[in-house]
Scaffold this active site. Structure first.
Site, PDB file in Angstrom:
ATOM      1  N   GLU A 175       0.436  -9.020 -18.098  1.00 37.71           N
ATOM      2  CA  GLU A 175       0.287  -7.923 -16.939  1.00 37.71           C
ATOM      3  C   GLU A 175      -0.526  -7.026 -17.322  1.00 37.71           C
ATOM      4  OE1 GLU A 175       3.616  -6.448 -14.260  1.00 37.71           O
ATOM      5  OE2 GLU A 175       4.795  -6.803 -16.225  1.00 37.71           O
TER       6      GLU A 175
ATOM      7  N   ASN B 112       0.947  -0.334   5.994  1.00 37.65           N
ATOM      8  CA  ASN B 112       1.538  -0.970   4.955  1.00 37.65           C
ATOM      9  C   ASN B 112       1.978  -2.141   5.265  1.00 37.65           C
ATOM     10  OD1 ASN B 112       2.360  -1.884   2.354  1.00 37.65           O
ATOM     11  ND2 ASN B 112       4.255  -0.468   2.436  1.00 37.65           N
ATOM     12  N   GLY B 113       1.946  -3.349   5.067  1.00 33.99           N
ATOM     13  CA  GLY B 113       2.376  -4.802   5.452  1.00 33.99           C
ATOM     14  C   GLY B 113       1.544  -5.762   5.967  1.00 33.99           C
TER      15      GLY B 113
ATOM     16  N   GLU C  28      10.022 -12.083 -20.938  1.00 33.71           N
ATOM     17  CA  GLU C  28       9.612 -10.790 -20.439  1.00 33.71           C
ATOM     18  C   GLU C  28       8.670 -10.466 -21.433  1.00 33.71           C
ATOM     19  OE1 GLU C  28       9.456  -7.133 -18.590  1.00 33.71           O
ATOM     20  OE2 GLU C  28       9.843  -9.032 -17.884  1.00 33.71           O
TER      21      GLU C  28
ATOM     22  N   HIS D 285       7.811 -30.008 -27.463  1.00 34.43           N
ATOM     23  CA  HIS D 285       7.850 -30.969 -26.323  1.00 34.43           C
ATOM     24  C   HIS D 285       6.527 -30.912 -25.674  1.00 34.43           C
ATOM     25  CE1 HIS D 285      11.858 -32.351 -27.242  1.00 34.43           C
ATOM     26  NE2 HIS D 285      12.038 -31.486 -27.139  1.00 34.43           N
TER      27      HIS D 285
ATOM     28  N   LYS E  30       4.793  -8.936 -20.089  1.00 32.26           N
ATOM     29  CA  LYS E  30       4.350  -7.453 -20.413  1.00 32.26           C
ATOM     30  C   LYS E  30       2.680  -7.905 -20.861  1.00 32.26           C
ATOM     31  CE  LYS E  30       6.581  -5.530 -18.299  1.00 32.26           C
ATOM     32  NZ  LYS E  30       7.448  -6.004 -17.569  1.00 32.26           N
TER      33      LYS E  30
ATOM     34  N   ARG F 176       1.024   1.879  -6.106  1.00 34.38           N
ATOM     35  CA  ARG F 176       1.720   0.770  -5.061  1.00 34.38           C
ATOM     36  C   ARG F 176       0.115   0.152  -4.645  1.00 34.38           C
ATOM     37  NH1 ARG F 176       6.208   2.036  -2.324  1.00 34.38           N
ATOM     38  NH2 ARG F 176       5.495   0.676  -0.495  1.00 34.38           N
TER      39      ARG F 176
ATOM     40  N   LYS G 202       3.038  -1.796  -7.880  1.00 35.54           N
ATOM     41  CA  LYS G 202       4.488  -1.779  -8.540  1.00 35.54           C
ATOM     42  C   LYS G 202       5.450  -2.366  -7.410  1.00 35.54           C
ATOM     43  CE  LYS G 202       7.542  -0.230 -11.080  1.00 35.54           C
ATOM     44  NZ  LYS G 202       7.603  -0.643 -12.450  1.00 35.54           N
TER      45      LYS G 202
ATOM     46  N   TRP H 271      -3.567  -2.071  -1.494  1.00 33.75           N
ATOM     47  CA  TRP H 271      -3.410  -3.332  -2.186  1.00 33.75           C
ATOM     48  C   TRP H 271      -4.028  -4.292  -1.114  1.00 33.75           C
ATOM     49  CZ3 TRP H 271      -1.291  -7.969  -2.337  1.00 33.75           C
ATOM     50  CH2 TRP H 271      -1.466  -8.811  -3.801  1.00 33.75           C
TER      51      TRP H 271
ATOM     52  N   CYS I 236       1.099  -1.217  -0.077  1.00 32.67           N
ATOM     53  CA  CYS I 236       0.091  -0.082   0.011  1.00 32.67           C
ATOM     54  C   CYS I 236       0.858   1.119  -0.032  1.00 32.67           C
ATOM     55  CB  CYS I 236      -0.783  -0.139   1.095  1.00 32.67           C
ATOM     56  SG  CYS I 236      -1.745  -1.680   1.386  1.00 32.67           S
TER      57      CYS I 236
HETATM   58  C1  AGP Z   1       7.190  -6.298 -13.752  1.00 36.11           C
HETATM   59  O1  AGP Z   1       6.489  -5.429 -14.823  1.00 36.11           O
HETATM   60  C2  AGP Z   1       6.361  -6.352 -12.409  1.00 36.11           C
HETATM   61  N1  AGP Z   1       5.881  -4.991 -11.914  1.00 36.11           N
HETATM   62  C3  AGP Z   1       6.789  -7.084 -11.387  1.00 36.11           C
HETATM   63  O2  AGP Z   1       6.969  -8.336 -11.987  1.00 36.11           O
HETATM   64  C4  AGP Z   1       8.133  -6.771 -11.027  1.00 36.11           C
HETATM   65  O3  AGP Z   1       9.289  -6.832 -11.711  1.00 36.11           O
HETATM   66  C5  AGP Z   1       8.415  -7.632  -9.685  1.00 36.11           C
HETATM   67  O4  AGP Z   1       7.458  -7.342  -8.695  1.00 36.11           O
HETATM   68  C6  AGP Z   1      10.069  -7.026  -8.909  1.00 36.11           C
HETATM   69  O5  AGP Z   1      10.004  -5.899  -8.672  1.00 36.11           O
HETATM   70  P1  AGP Z   1      11.261  -5.219  -8.249  1.00 36.11           P
HETATM   71  O6  AGP Z   1      12.163  -5.231  -9.428  1.00 36.11           O
HETATM   72  O7  AGP Z   1      10.938  -3.874  -7.775  1.00 36.11           O
HETATM   73  O8  AGP Z   1      11.766  -6.109  -7.096  1.00 36.11           O
END
Ligand code: AGP
Length: 608
Positions: free
Chosen positions: A488, A100-101, A481, A504, A485, A27, A603, A74, A2
């Site tokens: 996500e 937050n936590g 990757e 396979h 993307k 966040r 994030k 979150w 959060c």
């Molecule tokens: C990637 O687009 C995501 N936001 C997520 O997978 C991110 O890479 C992951 O949470 C790791 O975050 P960090 O690099 O801040 O540790």
């Protein structure tokens, strides 16, 4: 994960808190709330949904309050709704808490408090903290918070206000990031400097186990055991416009187009042309320590983990040091074998990801030297690692990581050259790779000019609900990757696979509804990838190929071809990911997804 923010000073707190929340919305954005000390009472407003919903619910109110706390959520415990949104209070309504936590022992504490007659209104773990503080409150908020926190297990970044103590607030941290912003006659607390950068760039990062008592004119820091801590004031170099959209529709698109600049920043002052090697001053390792490295473990999560895979290919290929790549969430719980000449690289954009932080602490506990590769200056991983490299990508607001990924690869390329030139790599080879890196921003610029063409491609395939991403060798992690993307931000099911692995199993998925994005540049395994493409065509699959300019042959095989410049294989992953970032972006926009704040994501994942 959060975002929390607090303000105390002469100005009206509400607008400052709302703006602070908006700057941290990436966040967590499923519900939000604010608590203000207004006319001798605590006024609380909470609502499910984005911060705009909270603002709407308070439309027309003009709060005079000069202090308050706020939260964007979150959800971890209790679904996102008006009741479970923060702030939370105890039974008297005198004390309000934002958190937050995760409080891991909240159930046990709740049973104890219930037996003491306390009534709980929410499903959250956080409400526990409010009741505990209230239990211990005897006129000194700081002491009550300290006593309450000795009861809880888990992670927290909290801010607390109390009606009986309107001229100060208390903040505390264990495991979740928290920063104090030092203003002129006013002070701030926040999870992220982005929330307060408009007001001050002078900050103090709280460490785990520290509490801060903050008033408008001063603040003091003590530990949970009531030991005074001397604050370490730092100046933040990020500016406000760096966290604005700058005329782009989305932060993600802005950050994709920032990459020529951010890649320059990632290598600025680090290319040593004279000695054909790299210069990395923050490693804190002597020459012989670097020379004696016999094994490298790279650990990370998500996109950073994909960068780690790129690092593995590069370091093994050029520096000839064995590398293992570990998911941080797995690494932290299995007993990794670490010996004296094992170096552990920790990759994290935010520098706050809980699993990655814990993996680093586990490696350190086992005696490893841990180097951080981070973006956020002053983040916990950066502060706790033995040394490291900042990627200098600037604030990355879009939840889907883009510019941080390419800058992570740039830094891993620099580390590779540094280690390789200490071993068997010749001056000529070093010179070739240094020149290739130096040319990356221009190559990326060329690929970005394909933006309209890639949008047209997205329009053509916007209704497809499954995608396969394929690559060989160092392009396999790029395929992973690219798939991440797309998943996500457009919520399309996509899988990245080593191209040869397709036959396979995944080849069973191939049909006219399953586009395959194939990374097929003219590199050392080109002929092999062509055979994989023929296997797809034989089953009427659709192929979108990422190919090298001038490759006419591939156009006969692929349905669509995105041509990228001919570049040195060493920098291919950095150039090759750009079209995949743009494809995912345009697919998401065309499918009306919330590109910068995709559902269910956040994030910085600061909880386990
Ligand atoms: C990637 O687009 C995501 N936001 C997520 O997978 C991110 O890479 C992951 O949470 C790791 O975050 P960090 O690099 O801040 O540790």
């Amino acid at each position: 994960m959060c975002g929390i923010v607090g303000y105390i000073g002469p100005r009206k707190a509400y607008p400052i808190l709302i703006e602070g929340l908006k700057r941290q919305e990436y966040r967590g954005y499923d519900s939000a709330g604010v608590a203000l000390i207004e006319n001798g009472e605590i006024v609380i407003q909470k609502s499910a949904g984005k911060i705009a919903a909270l603002e709407d619910s308070l439309e027309g109110h003009d709060f005079e309050a000069n202090s308050g706390i706020a939260h964007t959520r979150w959800a971890t415990h209790g679904e996102p709704n008006d009741i479970n949104a923060h702030p939370h209070t105890g039974m008297t309504g005198k004390i309000a808490v934002v958190h937050n936590g995760i409080i891991e022992n909240y159930r046990a504490l709740r049973e104890v408090l219930k037996r003491q007659g306390r009534i709980f209104r929410t499903e959250t773990d956080t409400e526990i903290i409010a009741h505990l503080i209230e239990e211990y409150y005897e006129g000194n908020l700081l002491q009550a918070v300290r006593r309450a926190l000795t009861q809880v297990e888990g992670t927290y970044g909290i801010a607390v206000i109390c009606i009986d103590d309107p001229d100060s607030m208390v903040a505390a941290r264990s495991g979740s990031p928290l920063v104090i912003g030092c203003g002129e006659g006013e002070n701030f607390v926040a999870s992220d400097v982005a929330a307060i950068i408009r007001h001050t760039n002078r900050v103090v990062y709280l460490e785990d186990g520290e509490l801060a008592e903050v008033s408008a004119s001063r603040f003091s820091i003590t530990t949970l055991d009531d030991v005074i801590v001397t604050p370490h004031l730092q100046e933040i170099s990020w500016s406000l416009d760096m966290i604005e959209k700058g005329g782009y529709d989305h932060f993600m698109l802005k950050e994709i187009f920032e990459q020529p600049e951010t890649l320059k920043n990632a290598m600025r002052g680090r290319l040593n042309f004279e000695e054909a090697t790299a210069r990395l001053n923050g490693l804190n390792l002597q020459f012989d320590e670097l020379h004696h490295i016999r094994r490298i473990i790279i650990t990370a999560c998500g996109t950073s983990w994909h960068a780690a895979l790129i690092g593995e290919y590069l370091i093994e290929e050029f520096a000839r040091i064995p590398v293992e790549v570990e998911y941080a969430s797995e690494f932290r719980y299995r007993s990794p074998i670490i010996d004296a000449d094992t170096l552990v690289l920790i990759i994290s954009q935010s520098g706050e990801t809980a699993d990655t932080l814990a993996a680093m602490r586990e490696a350190k506990r086992k005696g490893a030297t841990c180097l951080g590769i981070c973006n956020v200056v002053g983040s916990t991983i950066a502060r706790e690692s033995d040394g490291g490299v900042y990627i200098h990508a600037g604030p990355e607001i879009g939840v889907a990581s883009t510019k941080a990924f390419t800058s992570q690869m740039m830094v891993l390329s620099l580390i590779t050259i540094l280690l390789a030139r200490m071993r068997s790599m010749s001056y000529e080879k070093g010179e070739e790779l240094i020149k290739a890196l130096n040319g990356v921003p221009e190559q990326v610029k060329k690929v970005l000019s394909l933006n309209d063409e890639i949008r047209r491609l997205a329009e053509k395939y916007r209704d497809k609900n499954n995608f396969l991403y394929l690559g060989r060798g160092i392009n396999f992690p790029v395929a992973l990757e690219g798939a991440l993307k797309l998943k996500e931000i457009s919520y399309i099911h996509a899988e990245g696979y080593p191209a040869a692995e397709m036959k396979h199993g995944p080849i069973a998925l191939i049909d006219e509804n399953m586009p395959a994005v194939v990374l097929a540049p003219k590199d050392s395994v080109y002929s092999k990838i062509i055979s994989n493409m023929q296997e797809i065509k034989a089953r009427k699959g659709i192929i979108i190929a990422i190919a090298t300019e001038g490759d006419k042959e591939i156009a006969e095989l692929a349905d669509e071809v995105i041509y990228i410049p001919q570049v040195n294989d060493f920098i291919l992953p950095i150039v090759g990911i750009i079209p995949l970032q743009l494809l995912a972006y345009h697919m998401a926009v065309l499918r009306r997804c919330d590109v910068d704040q995709p559902r269910n994501l956040a994030k910085s994942v600061t909880v386990e």
